[in-house]
Design an enzyme around this catalytic site. Structure first.
Site, PDB file in Angstrom:
ATOM      1  CG  HIS A  30      36.076  55.393  67.834  1.00 24.82           C
ATOM      2  ND1 HIS A  30      37.252  54.773  68.201  1.00 24.82           N
ATOM      3  CD2 HIS A  30      36.188  56.682  68.229  1.00 24.82           C
ATOM      4  CE1 HIS A  30      38.047  55.664  68.791  1.00 24.82           C
ATOM      5  NE2 HIS A  30      37.421  56.837  68.816  1.00 24.82           N
ATOM      6  N   GLY A 131      44.258  57.053  61.209  1.00 26.17           N
ATOM      7  CA  GLY A 131      43.918  57.386  62.595  1.00 26.17           C
ATOM      8  C   GLY A 131      44.158  58.864  62.828  1.00 26.17           C
ATOM      9  CG  ASN A 202      28.839  62.005  61.373  1.00 30.19           C
ATOM     10  OD1 ASN A 202      29.410  63.085  61.509  1.00 30.19           O
ATOM     11  ND2 ASN A 202      29.349  60.874  61.827  1.00 30.19           N
ATOM     12  CG  HIS A 278      33.322  59.914  68.150  1.00 31.98           C
ATOM     13  ND1 HIS A 278      33.776  59.932  66.856  1.00 31.98           N
ATOM     14  CD2 HIS A 278      34.435  59.950  68.932  1.00 31.98           C
ATOM     15  CE1 HIS A 278      35.097  59.984  66.852  1.00 31.98           C
ATOM     16  NE2 HIS A 278      35.522  59.999  68.101  1.00 31.98           N
ATOM     17  CB  SER A 401      66.464  75.717  47.047  1.00 32.35           C
ATOM     18  OG  SER A 401      66.125  77.024  46.671  1.00 32.35           O
ATOM     19  CD  GLU A 430      56.360  72.896  52.948  1.00 38.30           C
ATOM     20  OE1 GLU A 430      55.165  73.142  53.246  1.00 38.30           O
ATOM     21  OE2 GLU A 430      57.136  73.768  52.501  1.00 38.30           O
ATOM     22  CG  HIS A 479      68.644  75.419  52.182  1.00 37.01           C
ATOM     23  ND1 HIS A 479      68.629  74.554  51.115  1.00 37.01           N
ATOM     24  CD2 HIS A 479      68.813  76.658  51.650  1.00 37.01           C
ATOM     25  CE1 HIS A 479      68.775  75.225  49.993  1.00 37.01           C
ATOM     26  NE2 HIS A 479      68.894  76.506  50.287  1.00 37.01           N
ATOM     27  CG  HIS A 491      64.211  80.429  56.235  1.00 37.17           C
ATOM     28  ND1 HIS A 491      63.211  81.165  56.819  1.00 37.17           N
ATOM     29  CD2 HIS A 491      63.840  80.244  54.940  1.00 37.17           C
ATOM     30  CE1 HIS A 491      62.281  81.421  55.912  1.00 37.17           C
ATOM     31  NE2 HIS A 491      62.634  80.869  54.762  1.00 37.17           N
TER      32      HIS A 491
HETATM   33  C1  TPP Z   1      44.888  64.725  63.710  1.00 37.98           C
HETATM   34  C2  TPP Z   1      43.902  64.200  64.693  1.00 37.98           C
HETATM   35  N1  TPP Z   1      43.408  65.013  65.638  1.00 37.98           N
HETATM   36  C3  TPP Z   1      42.551  64.557  66.567  1.00 37.98           C
HETATM   37  C4  TPP Z   1      42.182  63.248  66.582  1.00 37.98           C
HETATM   38  C5  TPP Z   1      41.255  62.706  67.655  1.00 37.98           C
HETATM   39  N2  TPP Z   1      39.952  62.388  67.067  1.00 37.98           N
HETATM   40  C6  TPP Z   1      39.611  61.136  66.751  1.00 37.98           C
HETATM   41  S1  TPP Z   1      38.092  61.025  66.062  1.00 37.98           S
HETATM   42  C7  TPP Z   1      37.839  62.688  66.216  1.00 37.98           C
HETATM   43  C8  TPP Z   1      36.559  63.307  65.763  1.00 37.98           C
HETATM   44  C9  TPP Z   1      36.289  62.884  64.391  1.00 37.98           C
HETATM   45  O1  TPP Z   1      35.069  63.351  63.961  1.00 37.98           O
HETATM   46  P1  TPP Z   1      34.573  62.834  62.557  1.00 37.98           P
HETATM   47  O2  TPP Z   1      35.679  62.823  61.612  1.00 37.98           O
HETATM   48  O3  TPP Z   1      33.387  63.621  62.195  1.00 37.98           O
HETATM   49  O4  TPP Z   1      34.211  61.338  62.847  1.00 37.98           O
HETATM   50  P2  TPP Z   1      32.842  60.732  63.389  1.00 37.98           P
HETATM   51  O5  TPP Z   1      32.827  60.943  64.862  1.00 37.98           O
HETATM   52  O6  TPP Z   1      31.752  61.427  62.707  1.00 37.98           O
HETATM   53  O7  TPP Z   1      33.002  59.324  63.035  1.00 37.98           O
HETATM   54  C10 TPP Z   1      38.955  63.292  66.780  1.00 37.98           C
HETATM   55  C11 TPP Z   1      39.056  64.742  67.058  1.00 37.98           C
HETATM   56  C12 TPP Z   1      42.719  62.415  65.578  1.00 37.98           C
HETATM   57  N3  TPP Z   1      42.448  61.133  65.509  1.00 37.98           N
HETATM   58  N4  TPP Z   1      43.562  62.926  64.648  1.00 37.98           N
HETATM   59 MG    MG Z   2      31.461  63.282  61.973  1.00 35.30          MG
END
Ligand code: TPP
Ligand code: MG
Length: 686
Positions: A30, A131, A202, A278, A401, A430, A479, A491
């Site tokens: 990226h 990540g 962005n 990206h 609980s 949670e 539980h 539950h």
């Molecule tokens: C929980 C989760 N869902 C999906 C992804 C896959 N994913 C990686 S980057 C991204 C888009 C992120 O966009 P943004 O946060 O705006 O980052 P930018 O491209 O602007 O750096 C996605 C959907 C991930 N890493 N984590």
């Molecule tokens: Mg972004």
């Protein structure tokens, strides 16, 4: 106000080009966000972060969390250029770089210190694994809490031992994920003014413009959470960035959100401001054109111009070194004046416990009526917590609980205004609780969090990360079965136990009575590098007579022979966990009366048992005994590995039902007569 010099620009462009080159060479990664945020990260690291590259685990350092973990090359470039040193598992720095230029050239390759996403423990200077979007920012709340708690606990007049700030860099994705909302709400409530999130606004995610799916007013949302919100209209404006960081440092009583407008893929002629920047390499031609735009030699790759490393050394290096040395000198004086506190601080930082803490572990007399394992856990936890001051935690609104409240004098509640309290109120959150626990553990506090086992599903992503990071977070899940009765199938956990067991590195323990609970806490607290899930009942369980049955200390081996046929040599094995162990014992008594030789194996933890030598495992579950019955009020999945394909598993194959416990036990076959019948059937088969 600080100005921008040529060396600033050169350093920023080095971060950018290293990131572009690494992604291009790896042919994956990226590039766009490191290019856009290089000035933001540079301004922060070079001019503000209290961090000494010579010792990236100095306890009072500021934390930097890259919540947008996909932009990992931004962090690796910084770690390399700032000259951050590697730390070994014994917490020693040995002089080599955490990230070498070769590591950067091997971005995303096996063994490189630059994996696809930042990984705690693998690369020194990475404060947490990120990540999965939202986790980093949520974890940063735990770190900020840790700073406040440790300040309240350790600081003395003239001895500010703790007070670090936490900076997290977040993207649109982090803002969209629910966990960041939970965590921001909690951070605002707790008035964590040592926490700042930098939102990279962005307006681009993977599918394209954020307008496809995201139109809320983020600033207003955070103001409503009780945050201070400020803006930087141009990510390249170092002076404005400085002002924003100064604003954060001056702000008291609330966390800060800095919204930074940036251009993903900044400088790339055809890809800037598009989702094309990206998550894929820019391509050779685009890279050359971008380098030209930066005034960079177009053909040079992985170039670190003269003066750049020196620039970092003169900025973050010099400032960090001075701050750390002052801290170390202060610690020496603290040691002289407050030896007990200094000893605690040292132990905590090395994941050790106070001498003799185990002496507090209670034992429980035999009692046919017994008590719920959540209740015995409360007794053990309250006893040991008095010996381990940094064992702190709470619940997602279920402490009455789950019985995890510390009730002894002085335990207190953690709130804004009482940051030394040991009882946390995570609210009904949670997911954020799990991430906050990670942040606490990464700061070397020993945290626990509790809830109903069924809602472990709501907090799974941080549990998984704790396992990947090998940090000793403790989950108290009560539980734990259809034993919850009337609350019904929503539950009643069925598939949760096996899914926890499927998580590599996570130790799951389901004790069968009060004394196994005591041993479970003993084992859990002794574990330094794995998270543990304690799985406990709501309903009372008999406290077994340990003069008649084997000692509960067998729990440490994961499984042990609790009751055996006269003279050993059983014909049939009955294997149970938790609430089903006493059921197996009852069946065993009946079988014994009928002249059938059975053995009861209490198996509180698959993981601990699987770690035992083959001879021990064979002694407990001899190959020669094929007639086997496993009994557990959870999914039957996986039990074949202990009973074999010919064995029988009495477990859950469907969801439960809403009814009094007794009726459910009958409906789903958790009665002694059924276990006896299964054992006999096993013997007939052979
Ligand atoms: C929980 C989760 N869902 C999906 C992804 C896959 N994913 C990686 S980057 C991204 C888009 C992120 O966009 P943004 O946060 O705006 O980052 P930018 O491209 O602007 O750096 C996605 C959907 C991930 N890493 N984590
Ligand atoms: Mg972004």
């Amino acid at each position: 106000m600080m100005t921008t010099t040529d060396l600033d620009t050169l350093s920023i462009n080095t971060i950018r080009t290293l990131s572009m080159d690494a992604v291009q060479k790896a042919n994956s990664g990226h590039p766009g966000t490191p290019m856009a945020l290089a000035p933001v990260a540079y301004a922060l690291w070079q001019r503000h972060l209290r961090f000494d590259p010579e010792d990236p685990i100095w306890p009072d350092r500021d934390r930097f969390v890259l919540s947008a973990g996909h932009a990992s090359m931004l962090l690796y470039s910084l770690l390399h250029l700032a000259g951050v040193k590697a730390v070994n598992p014994k917490y020693e720095t040995l002089g080599q770089l955490a990230v070498s230029l070769d590591d950067i050239k091997d971005f995303r390759q096996l063994e490189s210190r630059c994996p696809g996403h930042p990984e705690y423990r693998w690369t020194s200077g990475v404060e947490t694994t990120t990540g999965p979007l939202g986790q980093g920012v949520a974890t940063s709340v735990g770190m900020a809490i840790a700073s406040k708690w440790m300040a309240a606990h350790f600081n003395r007049p003239d001895f500010p031992m703790f007070g670090f700030d936490v900076y997290a860099l977040a993207g649109d994705g982090d803002m969209m994920e629910g966990v960041s909302s939970e965590a921001a709400s909690l951070a605002g409530h707790l008035k964590l003014d040592n926490l700042v999130w930098i939102f990279d606004n962005n307006r681009i995610t993977i599918e394209g413009k954020t307008s496809l799916a995201f139109s809320e007013d983020v600033a207003t949302r955070f103001i409503a959470y009780g945050w201070n919100v400020t803006r930087v209209g141009d990510a390249n404006d170092l002076a404005m960035l400085d002002r924003a960081f100064e604003t954060f440092k001056k702000t008291t009583g609330r966390p800060t959100l800095i919204i930074v407008d940036s251009h993903i893929g900044y400088g790339a002629p055809t890809k800037q401001d598009t989702h094309g920047a990206h998550g894929e390499p820019l391509g050779e031609e685009e890279i050359r054109a971008t380098k030209k735009f930066y005034g960079w030699p177009e053909d040079a790759t992985f170039l670190v111009p003269d003066g750049v490393r020196e620039q970092f050394a003169a900025g973050i290096g010099a400032r960090g070194s001075k701050l750390r040395k002052e801290w170390l000198a202060r610690f020496e004086a603290y040691k002289a004046k407050y030896p007990a506190e200094a000893d605690a601080l040292y132990r905590m930082q090395h994941r050790q416990l106070p001498e003799g803490w185990e002496q507090a572990i209670p034992s429980f007399p035999a009692d046919a009526k017994g008590l719920a394992t959540r209740d015995s856990s409360a007794k053990v936890l309250n006893a040991v917590a008095q010996r381990i001051p940094w064992l702190i935690g709470g619940s997602a609104d279920l402490a009455p609980s789950t019985k995890t409240r510390l009730t002894f004098e002085g335990a207190g509640d953690f709130q804004a205004g009482s940051y030394g309290g040991r009882n946390f109120h995570f609210g009904v959150r949670e997911h954020a609780m799990g991430a906050v626990l990670n942040g606490l553990s990464l700061s070397k506090i020993r945290p626990y969090g509790s809830g109903f086992l069924i809602f472990s599903d709501y907090g799974r992503p941080p549990i998984r990360l704790a396992s990947i990071m090998e940090i000793p977070v403790i989950y108290v899940f009560t539980h734990d079965s259809i034993g919850v009765g009337e609350d019904g199938p929503t539950h009643q956990p069925v598939e949760q136990l096996i899914s926890l067991r499927a998580t590599p590195g996570l130790v799951t323990i389901r004790p069968c009575d009060a004394n196994e609970v005591a041993e479970a806490w003993r084992v859990t607290l002794g574990i330094r590098h794995e998270p543990v899930a304690l799985v406990l009942t709501r309903q009372a369980l008999p406290t077994l007579d340990r003069t008649k049955y084997a000692a509960a200390s067998g729990l440490a081996k994961g499984a042990y022979v609790l009751a055996d046929a006269d003279g050993g040599k059983p014909e049939v094995l009955l294997i149970g966990t938790g609430s089903e162990v006493s059921l197996c014992v009852a069946a065993h008594e009946t079988l014994t009366q009928e002249g059938i030789r059975s053995r009861v194996v209490s198996m509180p933890s698959w993981e601990l048992f699987d770690q035992q030598p083959a001879e021990y495992r064979e002694a407990v579950l001899p190959q020669s005994v094929g007639a086997r019955v496993a009994v557990e009020q959870g999914s039957t999945l996986g039990w074949e590995r202990y009973v074999g394909t010919g064995g029988q598993v009495i477990g859950m194959k469907t969801f439960g039902a809403s009814a009094p416990l007794k009726e459910l036990q009958k409906k789903f076959g958790f009665e002694p007569a059924h276990v006896v019948a299964a054992a006999k059937q096993q013997l007939k088969r052979r």
